[in-house]
Design a protein around this motif. Structure first.
Motif, PDB file in Angstrom:
ATOM      1  N   GLU A 402     -16.641  96.458 113.820  1.00 56.44           N
ATOM      2  CA  GLU A 402     -16.143  96.466 112.454  1.00 56.44           C
ATOM      3  C   GLU A 402     -16.412  97.794 111.770  1.00 56.44           C
ATOM      4  O   GLU A 402     -17.501  98.367 111.865  1.00 56.44           O
ATOM      5  N   SER A 403     -15.405  98.284 111.063  1.00 56.95           N
ATOM      6  CA  SER A 403     -15.546  99.524 110.316  1.00 56.95           C
ATOM      7  C   SER A 403     -16.494  99.326 109.131  1.00 56.95           C
ATOM      8  O   SER A 403     -16.516  98.275 108.494  1.00 56.95           O
ATOM      9  N   THR A 404     -17.263 100.351 108.823  1.00 55.82           N
ATOM     10  CA  THR A 404     -18.181 100.299 107.678  1.00 55.82           C
ATOM     11  C   THR A 404     -17.583 100.947 106.437  1.00 55.82           C
ATOM     12  O   THR A 404     -18.258 101.047 105.410  1.00 55.82           O
ATOM     13  N   LYS A 405     -16.349 101.359 106.512  1.00 50.65           N
ATOM     14  CA  LYS A 405     -15.743 102.081 105.394  1.00 50.65           C
ATOM     15  C   LYS A 405     -15.761 101.226 104.124  1.00 50.65           C
ATOM     16  O   LYS A 405     -15.174 100.149 104.075  1.00 50.65           O
ATOM     17  N   GLY A 406     -16.445 101.711 103.121  1.00 46.22           N
ATOM     18  CA  GLY A 406     -16.517 101.034 101.840  1.00 46.22           C
ATOM     19  C   GLY A 406     -17.488  99.873 101.777  1.00 46.22           C
ATOM     20  O   GLY A 406     -17.741  99.338 100.696  1.00 46.22           O
ATOM     21  N   ILE A 407     -18.049  99.486 102.928  1.00 48.09           N
ATOM     22  CA  ILE A 407     -18.924  98.304 102.944  1.00 48.09           C
ATOM     23  C   ILE A 407     -20.307  98.663 102.411  1.00 48.09           C
ATOM     24  O   ILE A 407     -20.888  99.685 102.764  1.00 48.09           O
ATOM     25  N   SER A 408     -20.827  97.805 101.584  1.00 50.90           N
ATOM     26  CA  SER A 408     -22.203  97.927 101.098  1.00 50.90           C
ATOM     27  C   SER A 408     -22.899  96.593 101.287  1.00 50.90           C
ATOM     28  O   SER A 408     -22.302  95.538 101.076  1.00 50.90           O
ATOM     29  N   PHE A 409     -24.151  96.654 101.706  1.00 46.46           N
ATOM     30  CA  PHE A 409     -24.934  95.451 101.925  1.00 46.46           C
ATOM     31  C   PHE A 409     -25.972  95.310 100.816  1.00 46.46           C
ATOM     32  O   PHE A 409     -26.700  96.255 100.511  1.00 46.46           O
ATOM     33  N   LEU A 410     -26.017  94.139 100.193  1.00 47.35           N
ATOM     34  CA  LEU A 410     -27.077  93.790  99.257  1.00 47.35           C
ATOM     35  C   LEU A 410     -28.046  92.900 100.015  1.00 47.35           C
ATOM     36  O   LEU A 410     -27.795  91.715 100.222  1.00 47.35           O
ATOM     37  N   ILE A 411     -29.134  93.496 100.475  1.00 49.33           N
ATOM     38  CA  ILE A 411     -30.077  92.816 101.360  1.00 49.33           C
ATOM     39  C   ILE A 411     -31.192  92.189 100.532  1.00 49.33           C
ATOM     40  O   ILE A 411     -32.010  92.901  99.935  1.00 49.33           O
ATOM     41  N   VAL A 412     -31.198  90.876 100.445  1.00 46.64           N
ATOM     42  CA  VAL A 412     -32.281  90.177  99.750  1.00 46.64           C
ATOM     43  C   VAL A 412     -33.431  90.055 100.749  1.00 46.64           C
ATOM     44  O   VAL A 412     -33.483  89.142 101.562  1.00 46.64           O
ATOM     45  N   ALA A 413     -34.352  91.026 100.700  1.00 42.53           N
ATOM     46  CA  ALA A 413     -35.422  91.118 101.695  1.00 42.53           C
ATOM     47  C   ALA A 413     -36.623  90.257 101.339  1.00 42.53           C
ATOM     48  O   ALA A 413     -37.443  89.933 102.198  1.00 42.53           O
TER      49      ALA A 413
END
Length: 445
Positions: A402-413
């Motif tokens: 999967e392409s990461t273009k534009g993707i942002s992860f909100l990681i609830v750590a």
């Protein structure tokens, strides 16, 4: 402060007789000791302070407090002193009133002494430093003398059951502040009062994300809120909000490259921003005391529902004597103070936080709790930790297939009252906005 201050016109407030009566009552009925919330510092006389420490030591060792045991621990004391205490002891009937008198006199003594020291120093010392150090001491006096009241668990159980019943009857009722990010809200269920850390490396979009929260809560839903921005001026905050609200590139707004329709859109956004209950402090050089003071006023005057701090590393802490600590201890002090302030105001505090460089040594650059910069206390004190991670920024073009273009992860750590998971959103830097992602379209926040 157990002797008369020779520089003062009057003796410091005290009641030697009441102090003797309380200690004497315990010497007669040792089991009363566990029922009394006093400390050595509450007493005026050194002898009474020393004897209270003896009583504490006996109790901590699980031994019974009585005149014979006390004499074993106080062989250096004047025997007549102990005899007079026992003879002057009161009963449990009026003991609570006597304890309150002792506490009140201690608070008076501390305030009088602090006031006199402030009076003397005001002639020669820097007034702003003096205001800060005096505020710290006043807070310490308040904490020492106005401790939290204990409540039977039944009180909390009743409140919790009322919440369960309310949610059960009204299935659609949502608790906490929801962000509008669908996947994130599914993970957190909304934010209750507590310390929420929003962390990431530079250029991950932390400030953009925080402003979108403020836009959603205050501009769109009229919930009063506050932003303490120590890096970005208020005018820039407004320009970013205009870009988020209109979808017009921030660069074009800044340079005035607008069509007539775009100018009208910006004008409409301006009026919405201007009329919203959003309060901004954009000064630098805040410390935890000045932050608390301003936050309390905002809560009292406008009933703010949340507070955003941008960002935690730009806030300074003050030691009890007014001296700055080393940075690791200072950040630990700040995180504890923010958590306490959240409880005091009964609102969530969102503190932005820079991550250290450790993650750049890992191939996937995914942040971890150990990357929180300068202090593990941030991780410990936080109720929730959310990392913002954009693989594309590190030239990671794909994850799997999967392409990461534009993707942002909100990681609830970390989530003290819930699960940990990752929410996926899209980031469009030209309009400073994160977007919900759907199969057939991108829906603006």
């Amino acid at each position: 402060m157990n002797h008369t201050n020779k520089d003062l016109d009057q003796e410091l407030p005290k009641s030697i007789e009441i102090e003797r009566a309380v200690i004497g009552a315990i010497l007669i009925e040792g089991e009363l000791f566990k029922q009394i919330e006093l400390r050595p510092e509450d007493f005026y006389l050194d002898q009474h302070r020393d004897l209270w420490r003896v009583l504490s030591a006996i109790d901590n060792q699980g031994k019974k407090i009585d005149p014979f045991m006390v004499r074993e621990y106080t062989k250096d004391f004047d025997p007549l002193f102990l005899t007079q205490l026992i003879g002057g002891g009161s009963t449990a009937i009026n003991l609570d009133e006597y304890v309150e008198v002792i506490k009140r006199y201690r608070a008076q003594r501390e305030l009088i002494t602090l006031g006199y020291e402030l009076y003397k120093k005001s002639y020669s010392e820097d007034p702003y430093d003096l205001i800060t150090s005096t505020t710290v001491q006043l807070v310490n006096i308040a904490n020492d003398n106005l401790g939290d009241e204990s409540n039977h668990i039944g009180r909390f159980a009743e409140k919790q059951m009322n919440n369960v019943e309310r949610l059960y009857v009204k299935k659609d009722v949502q608790h906490g502040l929801r962000t509008g990010f669908i996947n994130l809200d599914d993970i957190t269920g909304g934010f209750d009062p507590g310390l929420i850390i929003i962390a990431g490396r530079p250029s991950m979009g932390k400030s953009c994300f925080a402003l979108q929260l403020a836009k959603h809560w205050t501009i769109d839903n009229n919930k009063p809120g506050a932003i303490f921005s120590m890096e970005m001026a208020g005018e820039i905050i407004c320009r970013w909000l205009e870009s988020q609200m209109t979808g017009i590139e921030s660069k074009n707004i800044k340079e005035g490259h607008l069509s007539e329709d775009q100018f009208n859109e910006i004008t409409n956004a301006y009026y919405k921003i201007k009329s919203s209950p959003l309060y901004i402090h954009d000064s630098s050089g805040y410390n935890i005391i000045s932050l608390r003071s301003k936050a309390l006023k905002l809560k009292q005057r406008y009933d703010i529902r949340y507070l955003i701090l941008d960002y935690i590393q730009l806030l300074s802490g003050i030691e009890s004597r007014g001296k700055v600590k080393n940075r690791e201890n200072e950040v630990s002090e700040i995180s504890r103070y923010l958590k306490s302030l959240s409880k005091e105001l009964n609102i969530p505090i969102f503190a932005l936080c820079q991550l250290n460089r450790n993650l750049t040594a890992r191939s996937d650059r995914t942040p971890q709790l150990s990357d929180l910069r300068e202090s593990g206390a941030i991780e410990q004190d936080a109720d929730t930790v959310i990392f913002i991670h954009r693989p594309e920024y590190y030239c990671i073009d794909t994850i799997g297939e999967e392409s990461t273009k534009g993707i942002s992860f909100l990681i609830v750590a970390k989530q003290r009252d819930g699960k940990t998971d990752t929410a996926r959103v899209f980031f469009k830097p030209e309009i400073l906005s994160f977007l919900n992602k759907f199969p057939d379209k991108e829906t603006p926040f």
